[in-house]
Design a protein around this motif. Sequence first.
Motif, mmCIF file in Angstrom:
data_model
loop_
_atom_site.group_PDB
_atom_site.id
_atom_site.type_symbol
_atom_site.label_atom_id
_atom_site.label_comp_id
_atom_site.label_asym_id
_atom_site.label_seq_id
_atom_site.Cartn_x
_atom_site.Cartn_y
_atom_site.Cartn_z
ATOM 1 N N ASP A 42 0.818 -1.211 0.000
ATOM 2 C CA ASP A 42 0.000 0.000 0.000
ATOM 3 C C ASP A 42 0.853 1.263 0.000
ATOM 4 O O ASP A 42 0.316 2.372 0.021
ATOM 5 C CB ASP A 42 -0.922 0.003 1.222
ATOM 6 C CG ASP A 42 -1.884 -1.180 1.188
ATOM 7 O OD1 ASP A 42 -2.188 -1.647 0.081
ATOM 8 O OD2 ASP A 42 -2.299 -1.637 2.262
ATOM 9 N N ARG A 79 2.580 2.431 2.393
ATOM 10 C CA ARG A 79 2.433 3.145 3.667
ATOM 11 C C ARG A 79 3.694 3.023 4.535
ATOM 12 O O ARG A 79 3.989 3.891 5.348
ATOM 13 C CB ARG A 79 1.237 2.542 4.402
ATOM 14 C CG ARG A 79 0.684 3.370 5.498
ATOM 15 C CD ARG A 79 -0.350 2.567 6.277
ATOM 16 N NE ARG A 79 -1.525 2.190 5.523
ATOM 17 C CZ ARG A 79 -1.899 0.924 5.301
ATOM 18 N NH1 ARG A 79 -1.192 -0.101 5.746
ATOM 19 N NH2 ARG A 79 -3.002 0.668 4.636
ATOM 20 N N ARG A 114 -0.438 -11.338 4.742
ATOM 21 C CA ARG A 114 0.716 -11.230 3.854
ATOM 22 C C ARG A 114 1.997 -11.134 4.651
ATOM 23 O O ARG A 114 1.973 -10.993 5.875
ATOM 24 C CB ARG A 114 0.554 -10.054 2.911
ATOM 25 C CG ARG A 114 0.446 -8.755 3.633
ATOM 26 C CD ARG A 114 0.028 -7.699 2.648
ATOM 27 N NE ARG A 114 0.201 -6.381 3.211
ATOM 28 C CZ ARG A 114 -0.107 -5.275 2.583
ATOM 29 N NH1 ARG A 114 -0.589 -5.332 1.367
ATOM 30 N NH2 ARG A 114 0.069 -4.114 3.152
ATOM 31 N N GLU A 133 5.532 -9.068 5.118
ATOM 32 C CA GLU A 133 6.215 -7.801 4.862
ATOM 33 C C GLU A 133 7.578 -7.858 5.515
ATOM 34 O O GLU A 133 7.698 -8.166 6.704
ATOM 35 C CB GLU A 133 5.431 -6.649 5.475
ATOM 36 C CG GLU A 133 4.068 -6.468 4.863
ATOM 37 C CD GLU A 133 3.447 -5.156 5.300
ATOM 38 O OE1 GLU A 133 4.181 -4.256 5.740
ATOM 39 O OE2 GLU A 133 2.226 -5.060 5.212
ATOM 40 N N LEU A 140 -0.923 -7.010 16.330
ATOM 41 C CA LEU A 140 -1.888 -6.291 17.166
ATOM 42 C C LEU A 140 -2.618 -5.226 16.358
ATOM 43 O O LEU A 140 -2.097 -4.730 15.350
ATOM 44 C CB LEU A 140 -1.160 -5.613 18.332
ATOM 45 C CG LEU A 140 -0.377 -6.553 19.253
ATOM 46 C CD1 LEU A 140 0.475 -5.756 20.230
ATOM 47 C CD2 LEU A 140 -1.331 -7.479 19.990
HETATM 48 C C1 LIG Z 1 8.331 -4.909 12.530
HETATM 49 C C2 LIG Z 1 6.903 -4.668 12.077
HETATM 50 C C3 LIG Z 1 5.850 -4.820 12.970
HETATM 51 C C4 LIG Z 1 4.524 -4.604 12.576
HETATM 52 N N1 LIG Z 1 3.512 -4.800 13.476
HETATM 53 C C5 LIG Z 1 2.240 -4.559 13.096
HETATM 54 C C6 LIG Z 1 1.154 -4.744 14.026
HETATM 55 O O1 LIG Z 1 1.327 -5.204 15.161
HETATM 56 N N2 LIG Z 1 -0.093 -4.411 13.603
HETATM 57 C C7 LIG Z 1 -0.355 -3.943 12.340
HETATM 58 O O2 LIG Z 1 -1.503 -3.643 12.048
HETATM 59 N N3 LIG Z 1 0.636 -3.823 11.425
HETATM 60 C C8 LIG Z 1 1.920 -4.117 11.779
HETATM 61 N N4 LIG Z 1 2.933 -3.986 10.867
HETATM 62 C C9 LIG Z 1 2.593 -3.765 9.458
HETATM 63 C C10 LIG Z 1 2.427 -2.301 9.097
HETATM 64 O O3 LIG Z 1 1.116 -1.921 9.355
HETATM 65 C C11 LIG Z 1 2.748 -2.210 7.595
HETATM 66 O O4 LIG Z 1 4.100 -2.519 7.375
HETATM 67 C C12 LIG Z 1 2.450 -0.843 7.054
HETATM 68 O O5 LIG Z 1 1.083 -0.598 7.111
HETATM 69 C C13 LIG Z 1 2.936 -0.701 5.601
HETATM 70 O O6 LIG Z 1 2.199 -1.496 4.736
HETATM 71 P P1 LIG Z 1 2.487 -1.420 3.162
HETATM 72 O O7 LIG Z 1 3.812 -2.092 2.897
HETATM 73 O O8 LIG Z 1 1.366 -2.157 2.510
HETATM 74 O O9 LIG Z 1 2.535 0.021 2.787
HETATM 75 C C14 LIG Z 1 4.253 -4.209 11.243
HETATM 76 C C15 LIG Z 1 5.316 -4.049 10.334
HETATM 77 C C16 LIG Z 1 6.627 -4.273 10.728
HETATM 78 C C17 LIG Z 1 7.753 -4.102 9.736
#
Ligand SMILES: Cc1cc2nc3c(=O)[nH]c(=O)nc-3n(C[C@H](O)[C@H](O)[C@H](O)COP(=O)(O)O)c2cc1C
Length: 134
Positions: free
Chosen positions: A17, A19, A75, A77, A104
């Motif tokens: 996305d 983000r 997914r 990431e 979370l």
């Molecule tokens: C180390 C790490 C921890 C994350 N923890 C959470 C989480 O607990 N809850 C959540 O909703 N997203 C979590 N995310 C995901 C982020 O929401 C996500 O990487 C961000 O929205 C970017 O998404 P995009 O690559 O689609 O732009 C985490 C991402 C990373 C790298």
Amino acid sequence: MSTPPLGEIAGVVVPGDGRGRELGFPTANLATDPGDLPADGIYAAWVRIDEDPHPRAASVSVGANPTFAGARERRVEVHLHDADLDLYGRRLAVTLVARLRPTLRFDGVDALIAQTADDVVRCRRLLAAVRMVP
Ligand SMILES: Cc1cc2nc3c(=O)[nH]c(=O)nc-3n(C[C@H](O)[C@H](O)[C@H](O)COP(=O)(O)O)c2cc1C
């Protein structure tokens, strides 16, 4: 210390996305078969890019980003700690080393950013302490 991996995930990097960069933690989103994924959560991992034998340290999120609105598929990431690379179309091989916590839903972006910063610090420490041949 040596430790067996928790799992292996491989996939090609596809657009997310967009983000992650805004949040301060750019991530490479992997195209994977959702049926093959390990449990949702945040993991410390070693990552290899294409044929590069050199493993890179990363923090990895497996799950559906519940902090943000809109039902979405689970997914993978990958946030590389020490490289900001254009990875679209490259193939990543991810070796999960440790699971830090479940995914979370945070009340706001600031709480997610603070938690992610803490995750990255913990992942760095873990990977520095764990000797593993991925
Ligand atoms: C180390 C790490 C921890 C994350 N923890 C959470 C989480 O607990 N809850 C959540 O909703 N997203 C979590 N995310 C995901 C982020 O929401 C996500 O990487 C961000 O929205 C970017 O998404 P995009 O690559 O689609 O732009 C985490 C991402 C990373 C790298």
